[in-house]
Every structure is written in C-alpha cells, then in structure tokens.
Design a protein around this motif. Structure first.
Motif, mmCIF file in Angstrom:
data_model
loop_
_atom_site.group_PDB
_atom_site.id
_atom_site.type_symbol
_atom_site.label_atom_id
_atom_site.label_comp_id
_atom_site.label_asym_id
_atom_site.label_seq_id
_atom_site.Cartn_x
_atom_site.Cartn_y
_atom_site.Cartn_z
ATOM 1 N N ASN A 268 27.538 -85.645 -43.653
ATOM 2 C CA ASN A 268 26.092 -85.407 -43.625
ATOM 3 C C ASN A 268 25.655 -84.878 -42.266
ATOM 4 O O ASN A 268 26.327 -85.084 -41.262
ATOM 5 C CB ASN A 268 25.322 -86.706 -43.913
ATOM 6 C CG ASN A 268 25.442 -87.153 -45.344
ATOM 7 O OD1 ASN A 268 25.744 -86.374 -46.224
ATOM 8 N ND2 ASN A 268 25.191 -88.432 -45.573
ATOM 9 N N THR A 269 24.479 -84.248 -42.262
ATOM 10 C CA THR A 269 23.897 -83.830 -40.988
ATOM 11 C C THR A 269 23.478 -85.073 -40.213
ATOM 12 O O THR A 269 23.218 -86.132 -40.800
ATOM 13 C CB THR A 269 22.660 -82.935 -41.213
ATOM 14 O OG1 THR A 269 21.675 -83.679 -41.931
ATOM 15 C CG2 THR A 269 23.024 -81.665 -41.973
ATOM 16 N N MET A 270 23.406 -84.933 -38.896
ATOM 17 C CA MET A 270 23.010 -86.072 -38.069
ATOM 18 C C MET A 270 21.601 -86.547 -38.427
ATOM 19 O O MET A 270 21.354 -87.745 -38.508
ATOM 20 C CB MET A 270 23.080 -85.720 -36.581
ATOM 21 C CG MET A 270 22.768 -86.924 -35.693
ATOM 22 S SD MET A 270 22.743 -86.572 -33.944
ATOM 23 C CE MET A 270 24.417 -86.088 -33.657
ATOM 24 N N ILE A 271 20.686 -85.618 -38.681
ATOM 25 C CA ILE A 271 19.309 -86.007 -38.985
ATOM 26 C C ILE A 271 19.242 -86.791 -40.301
ATOM 27 O O ILE A 271 18.475 -87.739 -40.412
ATOM 28 C CB ILE A 271 18.344 -84.785 -38.996
ATOM 29 C CG1 ILE A 271 16.877 -85.252 -39.037
ATOM 30 C CG2 ILE A 271 18.647 -83.848 -40.142
ATOM 31 C CD1 ILE A 271 16.416 -85.981 -37.814
ATOM 32 N N ALA B 273 15.161 -84.164 -42.747
ATOM 33 C CA ALA B 273 16.298 -84.503 -43.613
ATOM 34 C C ALA B 273 16.241 -83.729 -44.919
ATOM 35 O O ALA B 273 17.265 -83.287 -45.431
ATOM 36 C CB ALA B 273 16.309 -86.012 -43.890
ATOM 37 N N VAL B 274 15.032 -83.509 -45.442
ATOM 38 C CA VAL B 274 14.871 -82.765 -46.696
ATOM 39 C C VAL B 274 15.206 -81.302 -46.494
ATOM 40 O O VAL B 274 15.834 -80.673 -47.343
ATOM 41 C CB VAL B 274 13.422 -82.929 -47.233
ATOM 42 C CG1 VAL B 274 13.141 -81.940 -48.348
ATOM 43 C CG2 VAL B 274 13.209 -84.346 -47.729
ATOM 44 N N SER B 275 14.824 -80.758 -45.352
ATOM 45 C CA SER B 275 15.037 -79.325 -45.126
ATOM 46 C C SER B 275 16.401 -79.005 -44.512
ATOM 47 O O SER B 275 16.775 -77.849 -44.438
ATOM 48 C CB SER B 275 13.930 -78.770 -44.202
ATOM 49 O OG SER B 275 13.995 -79.393 -42.935
ATOM 50 N N ALA B 276 17.129 -80.041 -44.096
ATOM 51 C CA ALA B 276 18.447 -79.817 -43.494
ATOM 52 C C ALA B 276 19.424 -79.296 -44.538
ATOM 53 O O ALA B 276 19.381 -79.719 -45.691
ATOM 54 C CB ALA B 276 18.970 -81.105 -42.866
ATOM 55 N N PRO B 277 20.305 -78.398 -44.167
ATOM 56 C CA PRO B 277 21.293 -77.899 -45.128
ATOM 57 C C PRO B 277 22.232 -79.017 -45.572
ATOM 58 O O PRO B 277 22.589 -79.875 -44.797
ATOM 59 C CB PRO B 277 22.067 -76.831 -44.351
ATOM 60 C CG PRO B 277 21.756 -77.065 -42.912
ATOM 61 C CD PRO B 277 20.462 -77.817 -42.842
ATOM 62 N N ALA B 278 22.594 -78.992 -46.852
ATOM 63 C CA ALA B 278 23.445 -80.066 -47.397
ATOM 64 C C ALA B 278 24.875 -79.921 -46.961
ATOM 65 O O ALA B 278 25.355 -78.893 -46.670
ATOM 66 C CB ALA B 278 23.355 -80.052 -48.917
#
Length: 133
Positions: free
Chosen positions: A68-71, A128-133
């Motif tokens: 997962n992304t850090m955010i 978190a919603v806009s972060a790339p999966a």
C-alpha cells in the motif's frame, strides 16, 4: 454506483460524522445533548466503516500494508486508532455517567485525542482515496 460516486458519499458521511463530533464537543457541558451527539457520531462512524468494507473490501486492502501507499497505511492506522479510542471513550463515559467523577480528567484527555485522531482520519481520507492503488 461508480467508485467515484461511492467515494463522494463516504466523504460526505465522514464530514457529517466529524461535524456531529464537533457539535458534541461544543455541548460537552450539557451532558444529555453531548451524549446524544457523541453516541450518534460513534455509531454512524462504525457503520460507515462497515459500508466501506462491504463496498471496497477495505480490510483485505489494508492488510496488504507492504504494497500500500504510505498515506493509505497512515489513514488506516489513524482510523483503527480512532475506533479503539471510541471504545475507551464509551467505557470512561459510562463510568462518568455512573457517578465516578474521578474518571473525568482521563475522559477529557481521551476525548481530545479522539477528536484529533478523527480530524486526521478525515484529512488523510482525501489523499488515501486519490492515491494510486
């Protein structure tokens, strides 16, 4: 419904929940009003988590912390902490209502921490919603 539509609905609900919490804090000296706002916010927030889980399989995604992304990991951590603090708030609040006024300082500290965590959860949800999966 599209993912974007559900994301907007979740964000609106999250904003309304945070608003209820802040109104509840405002009415902290009016016990009955405070309790109604806070219980409503806590129950709704837990139901929102269930909605997100049913719609997005959030637990499965969150359990992949390494990829997962850090955010997203920060957001999930804040959300989990917030729920844990909700239970602490319910416990200390019940004791306080039951007449144990010695719990008040702890309830107050836990309360301000819970509010801060919920604000941070709301703020990080946009990233978190806009972060790339």
């Amino acid at each position: 419904m599209t993912n974007q539509t559900t994301a907007i609905i979740f964000q609106i609900q999250s904003f309304l929940i945070l608003s209820l919490i802040l109104i509840g804090v405002y009415f902290r000296k009016h016990r009955k009003t405070h309790i109604k706002f806070m219980l409503t916010a806590i129950i709704w927030d837990i139901l929102l988590i269930l909605q997100i889980e049913l719609n997005r399989s959030a637990i499965a995604k969150a359990s992949k912390a390494v990829s997962n992304t850090m955010i997203l990991n920060i957001h999930v951590s804040l959300a989990v902490l917030t729920v844990l603090f909700y239970f602490a708030m319910l416990y200390t609040g019940k004791k306080f209502i039951g007449g144990d006024s010695s719990i008040r300082p702890l309830h107050r500290k836990l309360g301000w921490t819970t509010v801060a965590l919920r604000i941070l959860t709301f703020a990080t949800s946009f990233f978190a919603v806009s972060a790339p999966a």
